[in-house]
Design a protein around this motif. Structure first.
Motif, PDB file in Angstrom:
ATOM      1  N   PRO A   1      -3.703   9.529  -5.815  1.00 60.64           N
ATOM      2  CA  PRO A   1      -3.012   8.674  -4.867  1.00 60.64           C
ATOM      3  C   PRO A   1      -2.032   9.533  -3.788  1.00 60.64           C
ATOM      4  CG  PRO A   1      -1.878   9.372  -6.804  1.00 60.64           C
ATOM      5  CD  PRO A   1      -3.181   9.900  -7.007  1.00 60.64           C
TER       6      PRO A   1
ATOM      7  N   ILE B   1      -4.540  -2.892  -8.763  1.00 64.07           N
ATOM      8  CA  ILE B   1      -4.623  -1.679  -7.849  1.00 64.07           C
ATOM      9  C   ILE B   1      -5.988  -2.046  -6.985  1.00 64.07           C
ATOM     10  CG2 ILE B   1      -4.990   0.571  -7.996  1.00 64.07           C
ATOM     11  CD1 ILE B   1      -3.284   0.791 -10.670  1.00 64.07           C
ATOM     12  N   ASP B   2      -5.618  -1.629  -5.857  1.00 69.41           N
ATOM     13  CA  ASP B   2      -6.937  -1.782  -4.817  1.00 69.41           C
ATOM     14  C   ASP B   2      -7.803  -3.042  -5.169  1.00 69.41           C
ATOM     15  OD1 ASP B   2      -6.326   0.163  -3.436  1.00 69.41           O
ATOM     16  OD2 ASP B   2      -7.234   1.954  -4.491  1.00 69.41           O
TER      17      ASP B   2
ATOM     18  N   SER C   1       0.994  -1.172   0.150  1.00 72.38           N
ATOM     19  CA  SER C   1      -0.130  -0.115   0.099  1.00 72.38           C
ATOM     20  C   SER C   1       0.857   1.236  -0.066  1.00 72.38           C
ATOM     21  CB  SER C   1      -0.788   0.097   1.138  1.00 72.38           C
ATOM     22  OG  SER C   1      -1.933  -0.966   0.953  1.00 72.38           O
TER      23      SER C   1
ATOM     24  N   TYR D   1      -0.922  -1.551  -4.606  1.00 77.31           N
ATOM     25  CA  TYR D   1      -0.583  -2.112  -5.886  1.00 77.31           C
ATOM     26  C   TYR D   1       0.150  -3.543  -5.571  1.00 77.31           C
ATOM     27  CZ  TYR D   1      -0.766   2.948  -6.403  1.00 77.31           C
ATOM     28  OH  TYR D   1      -1.333   4.339  -6.467  1.00 77.31           O
TER      29      TYR D   1
ATOM     30  N   LYS E   1       1.389   5.468  -0.427  1.00 73.32           N
ATOM     31  CA  LYS E   1       0.793   6.805  -0.698  1.00 73.32           C
ATOM     32  C   LYS E   1       2.053   7.746  -1.233  1.00 73.32           C
ATOM     33  CE  LYS E   1      -0.831  10.691   2.501  1.00 73.32           C
ATOM     34  NZ  LYS E   1       0.231  11.562   2.267  1.00 73.32           N
TER      35      LYS E   1
ATOM     36  N   HIS F   1      -3.524   5.780   1.335  1.00 73.68           N
ATOM     37  CA  HIS F   1      -2.590   4.695   0.761  1.00 73.68           C
ATOM     38  C   HIS F   1      -3.596   3.907  -0.145  1.00 73.68           C
ATOM     39  CE1 HIS F   1      -0.044   5.427   4.273  1.00 73.68           C
ATOM     40  NE2 HIS F   1       0.820   4.445   3.613  1.00 73.68           N
ATOM     41  N   HIS F   2      -2.998   3.400  -1.137  1.00 73.60           N
ATOM     42  CA  HIS F   2      -3.804   2.451  -2.237  1.00 73.60           C
ATOM     43  C   HIS F   2      -2.796   1.316  -2.493  1.00 73.60           C
ATOM     44  CE1 HIS F   2      -6.918   5.220  -3.137  1.00 73.60           C
ATOM     45  NE2 HIS F   2      -6.145   6.129  -2.952  1.00 73.60           N
TER      46      HIS F   2
END
Length: 352
Positions: free
Chosen positions: A151, A171-172, A82, A158, A84, A155-156
């Motif tokens: 982004p 992604i997510d 995750s 990958y 950011k 947090h996302h």
């Protein structure tokens, strides 16, 4: 050689009992503490660990970038972070999460990449995926995408799912690209054990509009935060023989949820690609003099009309997507950012 290895793998998998397959179904995809799975790669004090040891900040300044690497190499698996990203002016900045064995095989390395490409203030970050097998750097398989979110606000996730038969980028939790191994790819499909890397570095030469915009260190340090690090793979030391341990792990990877592309997943992937895909080598008729890479699947030509002959989308572009900035969205984004106005409102992308 590749065919022989593939045949050996198939034989090994066929020898695994159903009991072993069922036992392997509980492949652990929970995050690991940094110290348990990773070690610093470069950057000195530009790599900062959180007090609880579960997240890491990587910084880029005039002196250096920074990065970390997994303690083990893996032969297939699921790997996630995750992330950011830094905000404001980030032209030329590259944040990468990838698999590679370049340190072991410098002339014929394999690689599977997520590269997050910074931009000028007020412009969108882009994501690039790529794969190399056996040093096939002259046959790059890049794709680039815009994102349906900012982004830099939170947090996302990958993630890469790498099996003997396919590579899926997520992604997510949404698959955005699937590269299916076909015989004509031969050694171009990554097949040797790889380590997991995360880095931030100066990509001024190419990252933003082909190098037109460089890193401006007046805005440094640039900081990317990594958390929820997942290393769910087959350790290279086990191999595909060794009493069946490697074979059981390979089966576990291939039958795990992240490796199985259901109809619902494929539909979600098509939606994402239709809305956010900026460039794909599969529709680039210029780069390789009209040659189409063997894994590219557009047998009926239905997608081709959506792309220019150099691979860029006719539907998705920086100039055509635009932003909507009603007061409500601005208030929501300010709240989500902890009180600071966002230069990139969430939910404001016009994708269709």
């Amino acid at each position: 050689m590749a065919a022989t290895c593939a045949a050996a793998l198939v034989v090994a998998l066929m020898m695994v009992s159903w009991a072993a397959v069922l036992a392997a179904a509980s492949l652990d995809t929970s995050p690991v503490p940094f110290q348990a799975g990773f070690m610093p790669l470069f950057g000195g004090d530009n790599l900062v660990r959180s007090p609880d040891g579960r997240s890491v900040r990587l910084k880029l300044d005039r002196r250096t970038g920074s990065g970390f690497v997994s303690k083990s190499a893996y032969h297939h698996g699921y790997f996630s972070a995750s992330i950011k990203l830094p905000d404001d002016h980030t032209a030329g900045v590259v944040v990468a999460f990838y698999l590679s064995n370049g340190d072991v095989f410098p002339r014929n390395h394999d690689e599977v990449d997520f590269e997050l490409l910074g931009n000028r203030r007020g412009h969108e970050w882009r994501v690039q995926t790529n794969i190399y097998g056996n040093g096939s750097t002259s046959r790059g398989r890049e794709e680039r995408y815009l994102l349906p979110f900012d982004p830099t606000l939170r947090h996302h996730a990958y993630a890469v799912a790498w099996t003997p038969t396919a590579i899926v980028f997520y992604i997510d939790g949404t698959p955005i690209r699937e590269v299916v191994r076909v015989p004509a790819m031969a050694g171009d499909f990554p097949s040797k054990p790889m380590s997991v890397y995360a880095t931030i570095w100066d990509g001024s030469a190419w990252a933003t509009e082909g190098g037109r915009y460089k890193v401006d260190y007046a805005h440094a340090p640039f900081a990317a935060d990594f958390s929820k690090l997942v290393l769910s793979g087959c350790p290279a030391a086990v191999g595909v023989g060794g009493g069946g341990g490697g074979a059981r792990c390979a089966v576990a990877v291939m039958t795990a949820e992240f490796a199985v592309m259901t109809p619902a997943k494929r539909a979600a992937m098509r939606r994402f690609r239709r809305r956010h895909l900026l460039y794909t080598v599969c529709h680039d008729r210029v780069r390789y003099n009209g040659t189409v890479l063997p894994e590219c699947d557009d047998a009926d030509g239905s997608e081709r009309d959506d792309f220019h002959r150099w691979g860029e989308s006719k539907r998705v572009s920086h100039s055509r997507r635009g932003y909507r900035q009603p007061q409500q969205l601005q208030r929501e984004d300010k709240d989500a950012a902890g009180g600071r106005p966002s230069t990139w409102p969430i939910g404001s992308l016009r994708a269709d």
